[in-house]
Design a protein around this motif. Structure first.
Motif, PDB file in Angstrom:
ATOM      1  N   GLY A 150      74.277-164.167  -7.618  1.00  0.00           N
ATOM      2  CA  GLY A 150      74.839-165.113  -7.631  1.00  0.00           C
ATOM      3  C   GLY A 150      76.241-165.218  -8.542  1.00  0.00           C
ATOM      4  N   TYR A 151      76.466-166.133  -9.330  1.00  0.00           N
ATOM      5  CA  TYR A 151      77.135-166.213 -10.101  1.00  0.00           C
ATOM      6  C   TYR A 151      77.184-166.718 -11.392  1.00  0.00           C
ATOM      7  CZ  TYR A 151      80.693-167.441  -5.997  1.00  0.00           C
ATOM      8  OH  TYR A 151      81.141-167.330  -5.507  1.00  0.00           O
ATOM      9  N   MET A 152      77.810-165.321 -12.517  1.00  0.00           N
ATOM     10  CA  MET A 152      77.472-165.325 -13.757  1.00  0.00           C
ATOM     11  C   MET A 152      78.991-166.234 -14.117  1.00  0.00           C
ATOM     12  SD  MET A 152      75.676-163.630 -16.234  1.00  0.00           S
ATOM     13  CE  MET A 152      74.941-162.525 -15.364  1.00  0.00           C
ATOM     14  N   LEU A 153      78.133-166.926 -15.584  1.00  0.00           N
ATOM     15  CA  LEU A 153      78.714-167.889 -15.983  1.00  0.00           C
ATOM     16  C   LEU A 153      79.628-167.872 -17.380  1.00  0.00           C
ATOM     17  CD1 LEU A 153      77.519-171.066 -14.279  1.00  0.00           C
ATOM     18  CD2 LEU A 153      79.934-169.867 -13.477  1.00  0.00           C
ATOM     19  N   ALA A 167      84.456-172.313 -42.032  1.00  0.00           N
ATOM     20  CA  ALA A 167      83.246-171.661 -42.630  1.00  0.00           C
ATOM     21  C   ALA A 167      82.371-172.706 -41.346  1.00  0.00           C
ATOM     22  CB  ALA A 167      83.153-172.771 -43.668  1.00  0.00           C
ATOM     23  N   GLY A 168      80.975-172.465 -41.552  1.00  0.00           N
ATOM     24  CA  GLY A 168      80.423-172.746 -40.453  1.00  0.00           C
ATOM     25  C   GLY A 168      80.536-172.302 -39.000  1.00  0.00           C
ATOM     26  N   VAL A 169      79.604-172.892 -37.994  1.00  0.00           N
ATOM     27  CA  VAL A 169      80.069-172.861 -36.721  1.00  0.00           C
ATOM     28  C   VAL A 169      81.861-172.649 -36.101  1.00  0.00           C
ATOM     29  CG1 VAL A 169      79.848-173.326 -34.398  1.00  0.00           C
ATOM     30  CG2 VAL A 169      77.926-173.467 -35.742  1.00  0.00           C
ATOM     31  N   GLN A 170      82.386-171.420 -35.940  1.00  0.00           N
ATOM     32  CA  GLN A 170      83.793-171.322 -35.489  1.00  0.00           C
ATOM     33  C   GLN A 170      83.876-171.209 -33.849  1.00  0.00           C
ATOM     34  OE1 GLN A 170      86.481-171.615 -37.237  1.00  0.00           O
ATOM     35  NE2 GLN A 170      84.902-172.700 -38.510  1.00  0.00           N
ATOM     36  N   ALA A 171      83.571-170.514 -33.212  1.00  0.00           N
ATOM     37  CA  ALA A 171      83.095-170.744 -31.615  1.00  0.00           C
ATOM     38  C   ALA A 171      81.714-170.312 -31.350  1.00  0.00           C
ATOM     39  CB  ALA A 171      83.984-169.609 -31.194  1.00  0.00           C
ATOM     40  N   VAL A 172      81.111-170.458 -29.351  1.00  0.00           N
ATOM     41  CA  VAL A 172      80.183-170.195 -29.003  1.00  0.00           C
ATOM     42  C   VAL A 172      80.203-169.620 -27.390  1.00  0.00           C
ATOM     43  CG1 VAL A 172      78.252-171.528 -27.673  1.00  0.00           C
ATOM     44  CG2 VAL A 172      79.061-172.080 -29.815  1.00  0.00           C
ATOM     45  N   ALA A 173      79.555-169.174 -27.166  1.00  0.00           N
ATOM     46  CA  ALA A 173      79.488-168.292 -25.707  1.00  0.00           C
ATOM     47  C   ALA A 173      78.063-168.380 -25.108  1.00  0.00           C
ATOM     48  CB  ALA A 173      80.200-166.813 -25.638  1.00  0.00           C
ATOM     49  N   ASP A 174      78.432-169.187 -24.275  1.00  0.00           N
ATOM     50  CA  ASP A 174      77.623-170.011 -22.987  1.00  0.00           C
ATOM     51  C   ASP A 174      77.365-169.122 -22.248  1.00  0.00           C
ATOM     52  OD1 ASP A 174      75.495-172.101 -25.112  1.00  0.00           O
ATOM     53  OD2 ASP A 174      77.724-173.385 -24.666  1.00  0.00           O
ATOM     54  N   VAL A 175      75.797-168.577 -21.881  1.00  0.00           N
ATOM     55  CA  VAL A 175      75.882-167.284 -20.572  1.00  0.00           C
ATOM     56  C   VAL A 175      74.951-167.820 -19.657  1.00  0.00           C
ATOM     57  CG1 VAL A 175      76.187-165.115 -19.977  1.00  0.00           C
ATOM     58  CG2 VAL A 175      77.280-165.699 -22.216  1.00  0.00           C
ATOM     59  N   ASN A 176      74.921-168.303 -18.536  1.00  0.00           N
ATOM     60  CA  ASN A 176      74.291-168.517 -17.836  1.00  0.00           C
ATOM     61  C   ASN A 176      74.507-167.902 -15.873  1.00  0.00           C
ATOM     62  OD1 ASN A 176      72.303-170.862 -18.955  1.00  0.00           O
ATOM     63  ND2 ASN A 176      74.659-171.147 -19.459  1.00  0.00           N
ATOM     64  N   LEU A 177      73.460-168.184 -15.155  1.00  0.00           N
ATOM     65  CA  LEU A 177      73.551-167.340 -13.946  1.00  0.00           C
ATOM     66  C   LEU A 177      73.151-168.102 -12.884  1.00  0.00           C
ATOM     67  CD1 LEU A 177      74.053-164.994 -12.089  1.00  0.00           C
ATOM     68  CD2 LEU A 177      71.507-163.921 -11.997  1.00  0.00           C
TER      69      LEU A 177
END
Length: 190
Positions: A150-153, A167-177
């Motif tokens: 598939g496609y890795m996103l 302070a706190g959440v600074q960045a996010v990486a969400d990964v799905n196929l």
């Protein structure tokens, strides 16, 4: 396309952590640790081989008994959390809210911009293509790469909370196929 991609990824409103949080800075290994967790942990999760309490040690993760307090408000729907052993105060991995989804969260650092820039550069250098860039009102950048299954996103969000001194959440990486047909259908103009 933006709506379709947004439906794929976890929608989260991000807030600040308590003022007592220790914020790290000038850590030369933070960006590489964050990026390495994407292929080492999140790509495997996207293919159905995610972290569990039993295999966490082999993946260099520490299982957490619940949602970390600093993440509860923003990621309360993700039931299973781990800390990256090499950066236990800054990098968390969440799984279990959707099949084969992996959420990598960077917290409590003034280096979010540097981490994001390096992650984007490494993704581009390893054959990922940017399919959605950030806009004035949206900080999400989505990269995609065709794989045999598939496609890795990889959706990178952030940096956040610049006014909170890191302070706190600074960045996010969400990964799905995503299946090839579904991804290619989203790219077609409607």
């Amino acid at each position: 396309m933006r709506r379709a991609l947004a439906a794929i990824f976890l929608a989260c409103s991000l807030g600040a952590a308590p003022a007592s949080t220790k914020v790290s800075s000038a850590d030369p290994d933070l960006a590489i640790a964050f990026f390495n967790a994407i292929p080492d942990i999140c790509f495997q999760t996207a293919r159905g081989h995610g972290p569990t309490a039993e295999n966490a040690g082999a993946l260099l993760l520490d299982p957490l008994p619940g949602i970390p307090p600093s993440l509860r408000a923003n990621f309360g729907n993700i039931p299973t959390w781990f800390r990256l052993k090499s950066k236990p105060e800054n990098i968390f991995v969440g799984v279990g809210d959707r099949m084969h989804a992996c959420h990598l969260v960077l917290t409590d650092t003034t280096q979010a911009q540097e981490v994001q820039s390096k992650a984007k550069a490494i993704l581009a250098a390893t054959g990922f293509t940017m399919v959605k860039g950030p806009t004035l009102n949206d900080t999400m950048t989505v990269f995609a790469k065709q794989a045999p299954d598939g496609y890795m996103l990889v959706a990178l969000q952030g940096p956040f909370n610049a006014t909170d001194g890191g302070a706190g959440v600074q960045a996010v990486a969400d990964v799905n196929l995503m299946p090839k047909a579904m991804f290619e259908a989203m790219l077609k103009p409607h």
